[in-house]
Write a protein that holds these residues in place. Structure first.
Motif, PDB file in Angstrom:
ATOM      1  N   MET A   1       0.910  -1.262   0.085  1.00 26.75           N
ATOM      2  CA  MET A   1      -0.017  -0.130   0.052  1.00 26.75           C
ATOM      3  C   MET A   1       0.963   1.021   0.049  1.00 26.75           C
ATOM      4  O   MET A   1       1.968   1.174   0.445  1.00 26.75           O
ATOM      5  N   ILE A  67     -18.411   6.677  -5.575  1.00 19.76           N
ATOM      6  CA  ILE A  67     -17.351   5.793  -5.273  1.00 19.76           C
ATOM      7  C   ILE A  67     -17.927   4.613  -4.295  1.00 19.76           C
ATOM      8  O   ILE A  67     -18.665   5.050  -3.212  1.00 19.76           O
ATOM      9  N   ARG A  72     -14.541  -2.501   6.092  1.00 19.28           N
ATOM     10  CA  ARG A  72     -13.519  -3.769   6.111  1.00 19.28           C
ATOM     11  C   ARG A  72     -12.935  -4.034   7.572  1.00 19.28           C
ATOM     12  O   ARG A  72     -12.909  -5.310   8.056  1.00 19.28           O
ATOM     13  N   GLU A  83     -12.685   0.632   2.379  1.00 17.75           N
ATOM     14  CA  GLU A  83     -11.988   0.317   1.059  1.00 17.75           C
ATOM     15  C   GLU A  83     -13.028   0.875   0.047  1.00 17.75           C
ATOM     16  O   GLU A  83     -14.114   0.471   0.367  1.00 17.75           O
ATOM     17  N   ARG A  85     -13.916   1.653  -4.088  1.00 18.59           N
ATOM     18  CA  ARG A  85     -13.690   0.731  -5.623  1.00 18.59           C
ATOM     19  C   ARG A  85     -13.444   1.803  -6.633  1.00 18.59           C
ATOM     20  O   ARG A  85     -14.359   2.192  -7.412  1.00 18.59           O
ATOM     21  N   LEU A  86     -12.403   2.754  -6.534  1.00 13.71           N
ATOM     22  CA  LEU A  86     -12.240   3.722  -7.317  1.00 13.71           C
ATOM     23  C   LEU A  86     -10.883   3.383  -8.080  1.00 13.71           C
ATOM     24  O   LEU A  86      -9.827   3.046  -7.571  1.00 13.71           O
ATOM     25  N   ALA A  87     -10.853   2.889  -9.316  1.00 10.85           N
ATOM     26  CA  ALA A  87      -9.961   2.077 -10.034  1.00 10.85           C
ATOM     27  C   ALA A  87      -8.571   2.650 -10.101  1.00 10.85           C
ATOM     28  O   ALA A  87      -7.875   1.850  -9.907  1.00 10.85           O
ATOM     29  N   LEU A  90      -7.924   3.046  -5.799  1.00 11.27           N
ATOM     30  CA  LEU A  90      -8.267   1.822  -4.825  1.00 11.27           C
ATOM     31  C   LEU A  90      -7.951   2.350  -3.350  1.00 11.27           C
ATOM     32  O   LEU A  90      -7.092   1.832  -2.784  1.00 11.27           O
ATOM     33  N   ARG A  92      -8.006   3.301   0.631  1.00 13.10           N
ATOM     34  CA  ARG A  92      -8.123   2.500   1.781  1.00 13.10           C
ATOM     35  C   ARG A  92      -8.169   3.575   2.840  1.00 13.10           C
ATOM     36  O   ARG A  92      -7.066   4.345   3.076  1.00 13.10           O
ATOM     37  N   SER A 113      -3.439   4.022  -0.869  1.00 16.82           N
ATOM     38  CA  SER A 113      -3.868   3.710  -2.243  1.00 16.82           C
ATOM     39  C   SER A 113      -3.198   2.034  -2.169  1.00 16.82           C
ATOM     40  O   SER A 113      -2.285   1.807  -1.747  1.00 16.82           O
ATOM     41  N   ARG A 114      -4.353   1.398  -2.671  1.00 20.43           N
ATOM     42  CA  ARG A 114      -3.961  -0.136  -2.909  1.00 20.43           C
ATOM     43  C   ARG A 114      -3.384  -0.438  -4.145  1.00 20.43           C
ATOM     44  O   ARG A 114      -3.146  -1.571  -4.560  1.00 20.43           O
ATOM     45  N   VAL A 115      -3.125   0.700  -5.161  1.00 20.06           N
ATOM     46  CA  VAL A 115      -2.592   0.298  -6.416  1.00 20.06           C
ATOM     47  C   VAL A 115      -1.426  -0.159  -6.315  1.00 20.06           C
ATOM     48  O   VAL A 115      -0.486   0.342  -5.672  1.00 20.06           O
TER      49      VAL A 115
END
Length: 160
Positions: A1, A67, A72, A83, A85-87, A90, A92, A113-115
């Motif tokens: 992350m 979004i 979680r 979390e 879901r913005l591609a 992502l 958090r 960001s989980r990207v």
């Protein structure tokens, strides 16, 4: 992350009352800049793992996005994690609360960001981090005001 923003504030409010307020994400637009609205997308109570929301935000370029969010982690009264879901991002969000005493607590807000792609980590995420840090600083000040921190004299509990 990838850490985008990390800030905290102290509030003259019990940790339990602060947790109830911040975990009801429909309050989020009241204190966080760029968030126009957050609405529940299911019937679960606030602060419960699995609770879903729809968050409408304004991006720095002026466009609006909605979004989907999901809780979680929720550990009353100390932690909430969502979390989105913005591609491209992502997101958090982590909110951690710690007591100072019976009538005061510290709220720490972080956005990650989980990207995983290097290209986005070197291009989009540094720009997103600048925006999120600015918004987080203003947002936590706003939250402190809402919870009664900026009043001239000490208070008992939240001023909600």
């Amino acid at each position: 992350m990838y850490l985008l923003a990390d800030t905290e504030t102290a509030v003259p409010c019990s940790i339990a009352d602060a947790f109830v307020y911040v975990t009801d994400l429909e309050n989020f637009a009241r204190w966080f800049p760029g968030v126009e609205s957050v609405t529940a997308a299911d019937e679960l109570p606030a602060g419960v793992v699995g609770k879903r929301y729809l968050e409408t935000v304004t991006l720095p370029i002026g466009c609006r996005l909605t979004i989907p969010l999901r809780v979680r982690e929720a550990c009353a009264p100390v932690r909430l994690v969502t979390e989105g879901r913005l591609a491209l991002l992502l997101p958090r969000m982590e909110i951690d609360l710690s007591p100072v005493d019976a009538e005061h607590c510290v709220i720490r807000w972080r956005m990650y960001s989980r990207v995983g792609t290097r290209l986005l980590r070197w291009t989009l995420l540094p720009v997103a981090a600048i925006t999120m840090r600015r918004r987080a600083q203003v947002g936590l000040r706003n939250l402190a005001q809402l919870l009664g921190a900026d009043r001239g004299e000490p208070q008992r509990g939240c001023s909600l």
